[in-house]
Design a protein around this motif. Structure first.
Motif, short mmCIF file in Angstrom:
data_model
loop_
_atom_site.label_atom_id
_atom_site.label_comp_id
_atom_site.label_asym_id
_atom_site.label_seq_id
_atom_site.Cartn_x
_atom_site.Cartn_y
_atom_site.Cartn_z
N MET A 1 10.72 18.60 2.84
CA MET A 1 11.72 18.88 1.80
C MET A 1 12.82 17.85 1.89
SD MET A 1 13.92 22.35 1.18
CE MET A 1 15.07 22.44 -0.19
N ASP A 2 13.27 17.36 0.71
CA ASP A 2 14.25 16.28 0.68
C ASP A 2 15.58 16.67 1.29
OD1 ASP A 2 12.42 14.65 -0.50
OD2 ASP A 2 13.12 14.98 -2.57
N THR A 3 16.00 17.93 1.09
CA THR A 3 17.31 18.35 1.63
C THR A 3 17.31 18.28 3.16
OG1 THR A 3 17.60 19.84 -0.26
CG2 THR A 3 19.01 20.20 1.66
N ILE A 4 16.25 18.78 3.78
CA ILE A 4 16.15 18.73 5.24
C ILE A 4 16.04 17.29 5.72
CG2 ILE A 4 14.76 19.40 7.23
CD1 ILE A 4 13.92 21.90 5.71
N LYS A 5 15.24 16.50 5.00
CA LYS A 5 15.08 15.10 5.37
C LYS A 5 16.40 14.35 5.29
CE LYS A 5 12.22 11.07 4.37
NZ LYS A 5 11.13 10.51 3.52
N ASN A 6 17.19 14.60 4.21
CA ASN A 6 18.49 13.95 4.07
C ASN A 6 19.46 14.43 5.15
OD1 ASN A 6 17.61 12.57 1.81
ND2 ASN A 6 18.35 14.14 0.37
N TYR A 7 19.34 15.74 5.50
CA TYR A 7 20.20 16.29 6.55
C TYR A 7 19.95 15.56 7.89
CZ TYR A 7 21.74 19.67 10.09
OH TYR A 7 22.33 20.25 11.17
N LEU A 8 18.67 15.39 8.22
CA LEU A 8 18.33 14.70 9.46
C LEU A 8 18.73 13.22 9.40
CD1 LEU A 8 14.85 16.23 10.34
CD2 LEU A 8 17.00 16.58 11.55
N THR A 9 18.55 12.61 8.24
CA THR A 9 18.91 11.19 8.10
C THR A 9 20.40 11.00 8.37
OG1 THR A 9 17.16 10.83 6.48
CG2 THR A 9 18.96 9.23 6.52
N ASN A 10 21.22 11.90 7.86
CA ASN A 10 22.67 11.82 8.10
C ASN A 10 23.00 12.03 9.57
OD1 ASN A 10 23.25 11.35 5.40
ND2 ASN A 10 23.43 13.53 4.91
N LYS A 11 22.29 12.96 10.20
CA LYS A 11 22.52 13.23 11.61
C LYS A 11 22.19 12.03 12.48
CE LYS A 11 24.01 17.50 12.16
NZ LYS A 11 25.25 17.79 12.93
N PHE A 12 21.12 11.35 12.12
CA PHE A 12 20.65 10.22 12.92
C PHE A 12 21.27 8.89 12.49
CE2 PHE A 12 17.48 13.20 14.24
CZ PHE A 12 17.01 12.75 15.47
N ALA A 13 22.18 8.95 11.51
CA ALA A 13 22.75 7.70 10.97
C ALA A 13 23.52 6.92 12.02
CB ALA A 13 23.64 8.00 9.77
N THR A 14 24.17 7.63 12.93
CA THR A 14 25.01 6.96 13.94
C THR A 14 24.25 6.67 15.24
OG1 THR A 14 25.80 9.10 14.75
CG2 THR A 14 27.11 8.02 13.05
N VAL A 15 22.95 7.01 15.24
CA VAL A 15 22.14 6.81 16.45
C VAL A 15 21.35 5.52 16.30
CG1 VAL A 15 20.34 7.78 17.91
CG2 VAL A 15 21.97 9.29 16.77
N PRO A 16 21.34 4.66 17.33
CA PRO A 16 20.54 3.43 17.25
C PRO A 16 19.07 3.73 16.97
CG PRO A 16 21.99 3.36 19.16
CD PRO A 16 22.08 4.74 18.60
N SER A 17 18.47 2.97 16.08
CA SER A 17 17.07 3.18 15.71
C SER A 17 16.16 2.58 16.77
CB SER A 17 16.78 2.54 14.35
OG SER A 17 15.42 2.72 14.00
N THR A 18 15.49 3.44 17.50
CA THR A 18 14.53 3.03 18.53
C THR A 18 13.26 3.86 18.34
OG1 THR A 18 15.24 4.67 20.15
CG2 THR A 18 16.44 2.57 20.12
N PRO A 19 12.16 3.47 18.95
CA PRO A 19 10.95 4.30 18.87
C PRO A 19 11.19 5.73 19.33
CG PRO A 19 10.41 2.13 19.72
CD PRO A 19 11.90 2.18 19.62
#
Length: 317
Positions: A1-19
């Motif tokens: 679901m897009d709402t949950i996906k966007n929620y997680l994307t915002n949460k992880f926005a400040t976290v460095p992207s690693t595997p």
């Protein structure tokens, strides 16, 4: 679901992207979506189901912390800053070792060239100066490099750091090739003065041709050793998954011998080669056996290995 996906994307926005963080985000999305579908099946409307899912996963900050917390392997990993310091130290070591060998060659060559002249004393002085400078460089810079390497021992090398090292290695390949080709060419060219002297028998140029041989050979060794040490420094990070302060078999043998038999270690690494050098000078200058005296070094090298291996097999002192 897009709402949950966007929620997680915002949460992880400040976290460095690693595997690790990408995997954690994907797993959380799967769990939250499954829980959302379960609530809808139980009769809740979309807004109620979405609110419940978000409330139930309200501890996401803790999950984020667990997902992104450094593992033991990450804590033990080399950093780019530490590696840059190691590479700078390696370049200094390369210059010191290559420069020390060149300094000794220049000093010995000067002594040979000046021996038959009134300035023979100056030749001996230059030889001693070259040897002192060369050995001093070996010791001081070598010890400084050891101080850089030891804290990095048995540290893991991350994949991104390996990629950086491979790029540095690739960038240096042309310089290494030039140094290697030039060094080999100089070593070959060093043979020409003695060959020409043997053909022409020019009076008064016998020792000078020997001096020229040593000077040119020393220059060739400088190029080869300097380029090789720097290139090996990049290779050590690019091709390994773990950094070892003691990289090769000779160094490991040196370290083991130092622990097992300190007296033999002291003899082999501080007394043996100076004695061989003195013997070479005595045989060459004292008896004039220039055509045979050079054989002393390969024979001494073989004996060195035999003595060291025997000392490693002997009972520990």
């Amino acid at each position: 679901m897009d709402t949950i996906k966007n929620y997680l994307t915002n949460k992880f926005a400040t976290v460095p992207s690693t595997p690790t963080t990408e995997k954690a985000q994907a797993e959380l999305l799967t769990k939250m979506t499954a829980r959302y579908q379960e609530l809808l099946a139980a009769g809740k409307n979309e807004n109620e189901a979405l609110g419940t899912v978000i409330n139930e996963f309200d501890s996401l900050e803790e999950l984020l912390g667990a997902a992104t917390a450094p593992t033991a392997e990450t804590k033990n990993a080399l950093t780019l800053t530490e590696t840059e310091i190691f590479w700078r130290s390696t370049r200094r070591l390369a210059l010191a070792v290559a420069g020390g060998i060149l300094g000794i060659a220049l000093g010995v060559g000067a002594m040979i060239a000046l021996i038959p002249t009134l300035f023979s004393w100056l030749g001996i002085l230059l030889m001693l100066l070259g040897v002192i400078v060369g050995i001093s460089l070996f010791i001081t810079v070598g010890m400084a490099h050891e101080r850089v390497k030891v804290p990095l021992d048995k540290r893991t090398i991350p994949a991104e750091l390996q990629a950086t090292a491979r790029q540095r290695q690739q960038d240096y390949t042309s310089g290494f090739t030039i140094a290697l080709v030039a060094g080999v060419a100089l070593c070959i060219f060093a043979l020409f003065p003695p060959i020409l002297q043997a053909v022409w028998h020019a009076p008064g140029f016998g020792l000078l041709s020997g001096a020229a041989f040593i000077w040119i050979l020393g220059s060739g060794l400088f190029a080869i050793i300097y380029g090789s040490i720097i290139y090996a420094g990049y290779t050590r990070i690019a091709q390994g998954t773990t950094f070892y302060a003691i990289a090769d078999a000779d160094e490991r043998a040196l370290s083991e011998l130092k622990q097992r038999n300190p007296k033999m270690h002291l003899f082999l690494y501080q007394v043996y080669w100076p004695l061989i050098t003195i013997a070479y000078l005595v045989i060459s200058f004292g008896f004039g056996f220039w055509s045979l005296s050079w054989l002393l070094f390969p024979i001494a090298g073989i004996l060195f290995g035999v003595i060291r291996n025997y000392a490693l097999l002997a009972p520990k002192n």
